[in-house]
Design a protein around this motif. Sequence first.
Motif: not given
Length: 286
Positions: A134-137, A144-145, A153-155, A204-207
């Motif tokens: 289901g994940f749209v890349p 994911w990064d 940068e990733t944040e 925090a929830l993204f992580l």
Amino acid sequence: MVNVHHRYATVQGRRLFYREAGPSDAPTLVLLHGFPASSFMFRDLIPALADHYHVIAPDHLGFGLSDAPPVEEFEYTFDALTGLTKGLLDQLGVSRYAVYVQDYGAPIGWRLALNDPDAITAIITQNGNGYEAGFVPSFWAPIWDYHREQTPETEGAVRQALTLDAIKWQYVTGVPDETLVSPDTWHHDFALVSRPGNDRVQLALFLDYATNPPLYPHLHTYLRERRTPLLAVWGEGDEIFGPAGALAFADDLPGARIHLLEGGHFLLETALDEVTRLIKDFLGKS
């Protein structure tokens, strides 16, 4: 007219807001919202279902009108949000219920089902993912990064999801006519996730989202063994959780009822009547 009650309950020392409607002795349906929304996303669905069902729709901690303690005071994880949801249902005396999950509501719903399989009578998943397919890349790559490495940068890349433009994008992408979606929706969500300190709650929830895909094999086993009735009603234009995520449920549950509808991530904004009809038909037969 159906009366919708707007209530608060204190669970594990945290104040949770929830909407409730319908006869208390009717079958219960629990509605679990996603990011960056709240139970406000169910404002029209609740009265449409409450003539036959006891409907409960909580705001997750950190969202909507529930408490949003800072990350220094509460460890935001999907396990923790699940525990609060279970605590609320226990407090309300709800031990058997159907569940409607969307986006973040899905990993909470999957945990509820895995922790207490006998509690779940039926599952409705509306763009609530349970499969890698289901994940749209293009949407998920920055997240994911961020899971692999937390750098400025990733944040910064994942923080873009908290902007007004990004929240609007979630609401209007894939819909047949953008003018059908009220701007109140994305402005409402943006105002609440913009509260001081809430950005760190969302980070925090993204992580912690990294803990969700490892649950999928357990979910698939649960579906094969329990044969819990499942309806997947999906906005086919969703560029976060694509239609493949809906179709995948048939791999483990051949009897799953799967409907791809014209619409986006927040399907209820443009297809409320059709979704309501499908839910009533599904629950009536399940």
